[in-house]
Design an enzyme around this catalytic site. Sequence first.
Site: not given
Length: 270
Positions: A197, A219
């Site tokens: 991330d 995401d």
Amino acid sequence: MAEDLEAPPSSPDASEGTELPASEQAPSSGVAAGPSTPNPIGDVVPRAEPVLDEEPASKAPLSKAPVSVAQPELMKASYVFLIVVTVVNLVADLWTKHWAKTHFESVRARRVVVVEDFMNFIFAKNRGGAWGLLQDETEALRRPFFLIVSVAAIVFIVSLYRKLQKGQVALKWGLPLVLGGALGNLVDRVRYGYVVDFIDVYMTVDGKVSHWPTFNVADISICVGVALMAIDMFTSRKTTKTTGPASSAPQRLAPVDAPLEVGGDAKKGA
């Protein structure tokens, strides 16, 4: 006196029978006849009334014509579209993760300010699921759990894409977006054991900095795809309520040999 009581001789006309007027003749049935009413249309011989079949209409044979039932029109699934959108999404996700890992992993404190006091690019390892789900669990539990969930999601998305109906544009775009995001995170879990991330969004309120959980391109794709699937679900329900279930119900056919109903006026006209 005997001669006076003798009946007068009958006239020869009486013996032969004298025809009396119709008004003076007594009816043979013994009922007094009133004055006759002239018939304006003359003597009409009554026609025989049609004999109706007393068999109920429900027992009459039905038409053998096929009943057409409205079925949802399926759209021919274009796997080329599914593959192209999924691959583009997957490549964008993997490339951005590789860029973040190359530039930020060696220097943990390094960050790139994208929007001042709102968004930065950093490097983070997410060993759990969305928003840190199962982050504190052991690797022996996390790894097989997320692998099984990811494979099941991919199979479900592909099977649902095959059943697309005409006009489901939102679902047509949503499914490959979710599929690409699921594949992107699945590649990270297989390759690294965690998901990379790098997008950090935060806000400062009353001097306190609040960070949204760090996320990536996969995401974003999953969230947008799920939103499009929800839009398709609500629009499909609205269309179903508008058209109603009667549109797809077969219509009842009238019997072919059902007897015709003859009304009182028709009988009088006959």
